[in-house]
Design an enzyme around this catalytic site. Sequence first.
Site, PDB file in Angstrom:
ATOM      1  N   GLU A 190     -15.870  17.876  60.047  1.00  0.00           N
ATOM      2  CA  GLU A 190     -15.931  16.552  59.431  1.00  0.00           C
ATOM      3  C   GLU A 190     -14.589  15.841  59.513  1.00  0.00           C
ATOM      4  O   GLU A 190     -14.521  14.622  59.651  1.00  0.00           O
ATOM      5  CB  GLU A 190     -16.371  16.662  57.967  1.00  0.00           C
ATOM      6  CG  GLU A 190     -17.857  16.846  57.783  1.00  0.00           C
ATOM      7  CD  GLU A 190     -18.317  18.262  58.116  1.00  0.00           C
ATOM      8  OE1 GLU A 190     -17.477  19.185  58.151  1.00  0.00           O
ATOM      9  OE2 GLU A 190     -19.513  18.446  58.361  1.00  0.00           O
ATOM     10  N   ALA A 216     -23.107  14.375  52.573  1.00  0.00           N
ATOM     11  CA  ALA A 216     -21.958  13.750  51.916  1.00  0.00           C
ATOM     12  C   ALA A 216     -21.094  14.792  51.215  1.00  0.00           C
ATOM     13  O   ALA A 216     -19.892  14.591  51.040  1.00  0.00           O
ATOM     14  CB  ALA A 216     -22.443  12.716  50.893  1.00  0.00           C
ATOM     15  N   HIS A 224     -25.232  20.977  48.761  1.00  0.00           N
ATOM     16  CA  HIS A 224     -25.894  20.070  49.690  1.00  0.00           C
ATOM     17  C   HIS A 224     -26.721  19.016  48.948  1.00  0.00           C
ATOM     18  O   HIS A 224     -27.681  18.499  49.486  1.00  0.00           O
ATOM     19  CB  HIS A 224     -26.819  20.853  50.638  1.00  0.00           C
ATOM     20  CG  HIS A 224     -26.099  21.748  51.584  1.00  0.00           C
ATOM     21  ND1 HIS A 224     -25.574  22.964  51.212  1.00  0.00           N
ATOM     22  CD2 HIS A 224     -25.780  21.597  52.907  1.00  0.00           C
ATOM     23  CE1 HIS A 224     -24.990  23.534  52.242  1.00  0.00           C
ATOM     24  NE2 HIS A 224     -25.086  22.724  53.290  1.00  0.00           N
TER      25      HIS A 224
END
Lengths: 476, 337
Positions: free
Chosen positions: B70, B94, B139
Amino acid sequence: MSRIRAFTMPKWGIEMTEGTIAEWMVHEGDTFKRGDTLCLIETAKITNEVEAEYDATVRRILAPSGAEAEPVGALLAIFDEGAHSDAEIDAFLAEFRPAEGGLAIGAGRAAAPAEPAVPSAEARPARTKIETNRPISPEALRLAEEEGVDLSGIEGSGRGGRITHQDVVRAVRGPAPLATKGLAALVADDGAVFASPLARRIAALHGLSLAGVKGTGARGRISKADVLALVPPSDAIGGIGAPAFMAGANRPEIVPFDRIRKVVAQRLTQAKQDIPHFYLRISASADALLDMRKSANLVLGCKASLNDWIVKASAVALVRHPDVNVQVHGNEIHRFPHADIAIAVASPKGLVTPVIRQADRMRIDQLAAESRRLIEKAQGKGLSMDDMEGGTFSVSNLGMFGIENFDAIINPPQGAILAVGAAQRQPVESPSGGATFETRISFTLSVDHRAIDGAAGAQFLQTLKFLIEQPEGLFA
Amino acid sequence: MAKLMYRDAIRNTIFQEMQRDPRVVVLGEDVVGGMGTAGGPEAIGGIWSTSTGLYDAFGPDRVIDTPISESAIVGAAGGLALAGKRPVAEIMFADFIGVCMDQLWNQIAKFRYMFGGKSICPAVIRMPCGAGYNAAAQHSQVIHQFVTNMPGLKVVMPSTPEDACGLLRQAIRDDDPVIFLEHKFLYGMSGEVSDDPEFCIPFGHARLARAGLDATIVAAGMMVGYAEAAADELARDGIGCDVIDLRTTSPLDEEAILDSVEVTGRLVVVDEAPPRCSLATDIAALVASKAFASLKAPTEMVTAPHTPVPFARELESAYLPSPAKIVAAVRQTLSYR
């Protein structure tokens, strides 16, 4: 040995139960002389200066200015000649018990037997001690103890279920009944115009198009203010096609009761609830009185109003019917030989009722002068307690507003009140059988049936009518 | 107008913007979908199906499958944006934003400021977020609360397919970095979407989703649907609620919130994030300081508790706000006296 003196809340008049220190003119440690102003005390009716009755030094002030109202007899300050130690003052303070009436004087000890002169306005139930191991804020616990709230019914909203003050307040007050205003029209956001949701809603309510309107909001968005500027002024609203309802447009201006309003509300509620009112109506021809007024004003060089004449007539009638000239105190009727007549006056601070004392003994010009003095005082710097204290009867006149007649609420402890309507030209049957016009005034007497019976009230009104129709009797 | 699913509205918008502007590039993990599998490119179409078809149409120079890093994705997006591209990067969950916090928070958000306004950084970082899929604590999170706290970032939370389209187009065309938060639960939502290729929704412009005079419900993203469901249920009892869909939490449409509370006097804030230092507390504070005189009751906040998102289905549904909880909160605020 010099004395320690207690300065307590004075009692000005029978109705005074509490007062508030508006301002202290002296401070702890100050020495004052007899005649100096000590403080301003505000009561439900007036604000008055309190003068020192002796020379002394201020040792303690116990009631700060602007704080809560203190009951009559409550300790406000401690004075002495400056010779006592703080410990002696503390001892005096610990032993002090309020006495009936103004200044309680103690020579180091309470002078009067313990007696709560007037119960405090809000007599609270005794605190219940609450033992709990649930987490609760100290202020919440204090409130719960004062109000006797069962904590087991409260789910604490604080961290870890801690009970907050707000939780207890809500438990005390209980849930509000559901009052809803319901849905509003949903005005869809169209891409063509950049406007805030409320701006769009207001525009739709007023049938305004926002196309081409220049927005002054963030990033040029049309805001509420932009639309409101386009809305026609309120007097134009209400025409054909105008919106009937606008959300949030009719919000009240909230005016808390001031002291006068509070006392008026309290006393009128009490009067209307406690006193079994009944009402007697009569009307009288006023032509003779109006003629008499004209010539009497000329002869006596006064400007007596019609109301002054009615007060005078009432006073004379009351003396002839002392059963109506009464006050009611508990289980006693206080019957008075002379008529102290309270007149209802609209002052800038609200309704006040100054008293014309022994009105039956006054000639009309004296009465007119006294009523003028009281009315000017009421509308100017304000009436003193002496001006409003007592009264055996009231006269309330709304005739100048064209009110034909009305029912007044008795002003306790008085036994009756006379409501005076407008003097109106009315057709009456003439002795010859035709119709003629004369000026008539209508009267409604509100009577406390606990003290005054129907016949007594009726006889009083009969005499009043006679005196008004044949006013020479007023000079007897 | 066309009826589209939320995920298709996002994919279509990216597609149209890539056609319109050659500077738009897409990058992220598995955005090609199937690269390296036996089926080849597009065999899977990305795990959220928000980039299906892009690789076929625009090729490897503009649709970049990245390694599982990421920090590389966000760092590359920042660099591309500084170099004149219009990157649309995707962080698959996210929750993984933590590893690229320097790139996001200390670089992308600060470039324009540090360069005295001489440079812009028009990067869009798309992040699927939110709970409800029984996907456990790592998650299932929402992150709008802390990206909203970072000056220099714009934060978008579309609640409908149409808003996803209009706000994403605005995000791609915007000259500032935009965090574009898509709730995973909304991907399957259908709705009418404008097919105007220029349809943009300006940032900081809330949508009034329901109108009523008794209470104001403020929500964003996924929570808007819950708030609407609650308002519809309350409407059956004659209780009218304004439902304000914030659309963007940064910039925040303060005016829409305050205008509404000035009418209703009662505020319920709905937020999927835990309550401390959150969007919910931010709005409650805004109203407490700027519309205190209008409030008739304490503000009610319907939020997740201050815990990680639970795995167990029952616990997860107890954790999340729901229409029933919002209904209860509105009734609670109406019962205050």
